[in-house]
Design a protein around this motif. Structure first.
Motif, PDB file in Angstrom:
ATOM      1  N   ASP A 258     -40.733 -55.136 -37.237  1.00  0.00           N
ATOM      2  CA  ASP A 258     -40.627 -56.256 -36.534  1.00  0.00           C
ATOM      3  C   ASP A 258     -40.651 -56.200 -35.265  1.00  0.00           C
ATOM      4  O   ASP A 258     -40.147 -55.369 -34.529  1.00  0.00           O
ATOM      5  N   ILE A 259     -41.307 -57.327 -34.350  1.00  0.00           N
ATOM      6  CA  ILE A 259     -41.471 -57.222 -32.965  1.00  0.00           C
ATOM      7  C   ILE A 259     -41.017 -58.800 -32.757  1.00  0.00           C
ATOM      8  O   ILE A 259     -41.531 -59.504 -32.947  1.00  0.00           O
ATOM      9  N   ASP A 260     -39.600 -58.717 -31.839  1.00  0.00           N
ATOM     10  CA  ASP A 260     -39.310 -60.089 -31.630  1.00  0.00           C
ATOM     11  C   ASP A 260     -39.111 -60.285 -29.998  1.00  0.00           C
ATOM     12  O   ASP A 260     -38.243 -61.150 -29.716  1.00  0.00           O
ATOM     13  N   PRO A 266     -42.810 -65.047 -30.219  1.00  0.00           N
ATOM     14  CA  PRO A 266     -41.404 -65.063 -30.800  1.00  0.00           C
ATOM     15  C   PRO A 266     -40.947 -64.069 -31.983  1.00  0.00           C
ATOM     16  O   PRO A 266     -40.017 -63.238 -32.152  1.00  0.00           O
ATOM     17  N   HIS A 267     -41.928 -64.088 -32.677  1.00  0.00           N
ATOM     18  CA  HIS A 267     -41.928 -62.796 -33.802  1.00  0.00           C
ATOM     19  C   HIS A 267     -43.273 -62.561 -34.636  1.00  0.00           C
ATOM     20  O   HIS A 267     -44.224 -63.467 -34.620  1.00  0.00           O
ATOM     21  N   THR A 268     -43.378 -61.183 -34.759  1.00  0.00           N
ATOM     22  CA  THR A 268     -44.519 -60.740 -35.368  1.00  0.00           C
ATOM     23  C   THR A 268     -44.236 -59.456 -35.894  1.00  0.00           C
ATOM     24  O   THR A 268     -43.034 -59.074 -36.005  1.00  0.00           O
ATOM     25  N   PHE A 273     -49.785 -57.187 -34.877  1.00  0.00           N
ATOM     26  CA  PHE A 273     -49.926 -57.134 -33.428  1.00  0.00           C
ATOM     27  C   PHE A 273     -51.049 -56.090 -33.055  1.00  0.00           C
ATOM     28  O   PHE A 273     -51.850 -56.356 -32.093  1.00  0.00           O
ATOM     29  N   ALA A 274     -51.077 -55.059 -33.800  1.00  0.00           N
ATOM     30  CA  ALA A 274     -52.075 -54.037 -33.693  1.00  0.00           C
ATOM     31  C   ALA A 274     -53.470 -54.416 -33.722  1.00  0.00           C
ATOM     32  O   ALA A 274     -54.494 -54.421 -33.149  1.00  0.00           O
ATOM     33  N   SER A 275     -53.449 -55.398 -34.808  1.00  0.00           N
ATOM     34  CA  SER A 275     -54.792 -56.118 -35.188  1.00  0.00           C
ATOM     35  C   SER A 275     -55.360 -57.304 -33.995  1.00  0.00           C
ATOM     36  O   SER A 275     -56.201 -57.234 -33.642  1.00  0.00           O
ATOM     37  N   ALA A 276     -54.223 -57.944 -33.515  1.00  0.00           N
ATOM     38  CA  ALA A 276     -54.548 -58.588 -32.443  1.00  0.00           C
ATOM     39  C   ALA A 276     -54.967 -57.686 -31.285  1.00  0.00           C
ATOM     40  O   ALA A 276     -55.765 -58.525 -30.493  1.00  0.00           O
TER      41      ALA A 276
END
Length: 526
Positions: A258-260, A266-268, A273-276
């Motif tokens: 989780d990345i908050d 706010p959350h991913t 995130f790596a794909s983005a």
């Protein structure tokens, strides 16, 4: 099983099917078989003109199903329900079997089609995965595509939770675990090009020749995590020839649950995130060379005017400036037994491997945020989880400590120094630790040990080339400059005091701007 929104999305995807295929299910009276019947009936009903469903399969693994393109000898089987993180793998398998082209380079597809064993036999792959594993989909999708494209490749995807007896018999305690013709082939993350390189001895040589033929880059970024991606975007926006060479684009972010705390998001989760990051980099003219491991850097003063970057496959890249953004990896305990029982009870990814320890007793080494988050995650699966912290108090955030204390099957041991991983020769059964307060040696019984004790910079290959700190971090100044002219660095591999995604991204931008400033003051860009 599907809500209306998911059904609509699946139906839209299945509209891309252009070739008829058959699904053959092997079922029994279990609840999981009932769910599989419902899943496959729903899928078939969405494209009854192209998909045929047979429920009379005779495979020994039940429940399971094969995808068989009509008129083809391809063989792809799913044993257990491919849901969770593997639902995307199922959708892609349906599309590829139905004739929708994969998003791979034509050269890669031809390499897959040409794969053949020296003795002419088939490649029979079995891949064990868990539905919460972030690393598994890349492996599952690579082996699925290989099976669909090449009749000599047979792939069975096995959900470990549904076939626990197989997992225990093979003593699989980490996923993804890949077997070839009944023998262990690979454990851990792997992508399609890596499978090709391992099966086709000439692939690495051809790749090296192609990379070595590339003209010099104005800026070459080594590493594809948040720091490397930010550096690439800032460099490309300057209109200079930019390249990124990465062992795995996204880096350690891929393994983050989780990345908050990233501002404006706010959350991913890590894979998203790596794909983005990759999508953003691909919006610019950046030459992304993924799945490449760097082994050496030769400064421009030594290499004759251009910095040379040597790759493990024998290729050599050249650049006027370089940004080092190689990140960090999980730190090992470095105690007896750790290496012996790695993937046999010693694990580093709770979300990936946690389901394999259902109903068992496990330990988490480390009382920081990562350790306590891991313990909370594991407590929902295992019988009991014990956190061992070296210091007299936990270092995790108060909110995480409060959550852990509320769990009935979790406990914490402070002042605990792990001294040895113990096992029966094939798998973990306990760990030894010392009570630092009393000096007493103790033993903790259990089948799993999850190591969460911080990071180690990926800089071993730079020793003797750039200045490193006592802990192996690249020494940089406020501009990201290293001890070598034209070589800059950013992110978790450097002496920056805090290892956070947002800090790495900012540092990558700083390093790229500094490298560009160096470039325009010393030489004209290409």
């Amino acid at each position: 099983m599907f809500d209306d929104q998911l059904k609509a999305q699946l139906a839209a995807y299945l509209e891309r099917v252009v070739q008829p295929f058959t699904i053959v299910a092997s079922l029994d009276d279990s609840e999981t078989s009932g769910e599989m019947r419902e899943l496959l009936t729903t899928i078939q009903g969405m494209r009854a003109d192209m998909i045929t469903l047979a429920l009379d399969g005779e495979d020994a693994r039940k429940p399971s199903f094969t995808l068989q393109r009509n008129g083809s000898d391809s063989s792809l089987r799913f044993a257990g329900l491919p849901l969770g993180h593997e639902f995307t793998s199922l959708v892609l398998a349906l599309l590829w079997t139905g004739g929708h082209p994969p998003k791979e380079e034509a050269e890669v597809i031809e390499q897959v089609k040409a794969l053949s064993a020296a003795d002419g036999s088939d490649f029979n792959f079995e891949v064990y995965m868990s539905l919460t594993c972030h690393n598994c989909p890349d492996v599952v999708q690579a082996l699925s595509l290989m099976a669909i494209l090449n009749p000599k490749v047979k792939t069975t995807v096995i959900e470990g939770g549904a076939f626990q007896s197989e997992v225990e018999a093979r003593e699989i305690m980490a996923v993804p675990a890949v077997y070839l013709n009944g023998e262990m082939f690979h454990a851990g993350h792997m992508e399609l090009k890596q499978f090709i390189a391992k099966l086709d001895s000439g692939a690495a040589r051809r790749d090296a020749e192609k990379l070595s033929a590339k003209p010099a880059f104005d800026m070459l970024i080594i590493g594809g995590g948040p720091a490397g991606a930010a550096a690439a975007v800032y460099a490309a926006r300057k209109g200079i020839r930019t390249g990124v060479v990465a062992e795995r684009f996204g880096g350690q972010v891929n393994d983050t649950l989780d990345i908050d705390n990233y501002p404006s998001v706010p959350h991913t989760d890590g894979p998203k995130f790596a794909s983005a990051l990759l999508q953003h980099v691909n919006d610019y003219e950046v030459d992304v060379m993924n799945l490449q491991r760097v082994r050496a850097l030769t400064p421009a003063a030594t290499a004759g005017g251009l910095i040379e970057v040597a790759l493990e496959n024998g290729g050599v890249l050249k650049a006027r400036t370089v940004v080092l953004a190689t990140g960090a990896r999980w730190r090992s305990m470095n105690v007896p037994g750790e290496e012996q029982y790695r993937t046999k009870g010693v694990a580093y990814c709770p979300s990936c491997d946690g389901p394999l320890f259902k109903g068992k007793r496990v330990a988490v080494i480390g009382g920081g945020n990562s350790g306590i988050e891991a313990a909370i995650d594991l407590a929902g699966v295992v019988e009991h989880v014990t956190v061992l912290e070296f210091m007299p108090e936990l270092k995790a955030d108060a909110v995480l400590q409060k959550k852990l204390k509320s769990l009935p099957n979790a406990e914490v041991i402070l002042n605990a120094q792990t001294t040895e991983v113990l096992g029966d020769g094939s798998k973990v059964n306990a760990l030894a630790f010392k009570d630092r307060a009393t000096g007493e040696d103790k033993r903790l019984e259990g089948e799993g040990i999850f190591v969460q004790i911080g990071l180690l910079p990926n800089t071993d290959w730079l020793k003797g080339t750039v200045e490193l700190s006592k802990t192996g971090e690249i020494v940089i100044d406020a501009r990201g400059q290293t001890s070598v002219p034209g070589v800059f660095a950013a992110g978790d591999c450097t002496t920056v005091p805090f290892k956070q995604i947002v800090i790495a991204a900012g540092a990558g931008s700083t390093a790229a701007l500094s490298a560009f400033d160096h470039l325009i003051r010393t030489t004209a860009p290409a």
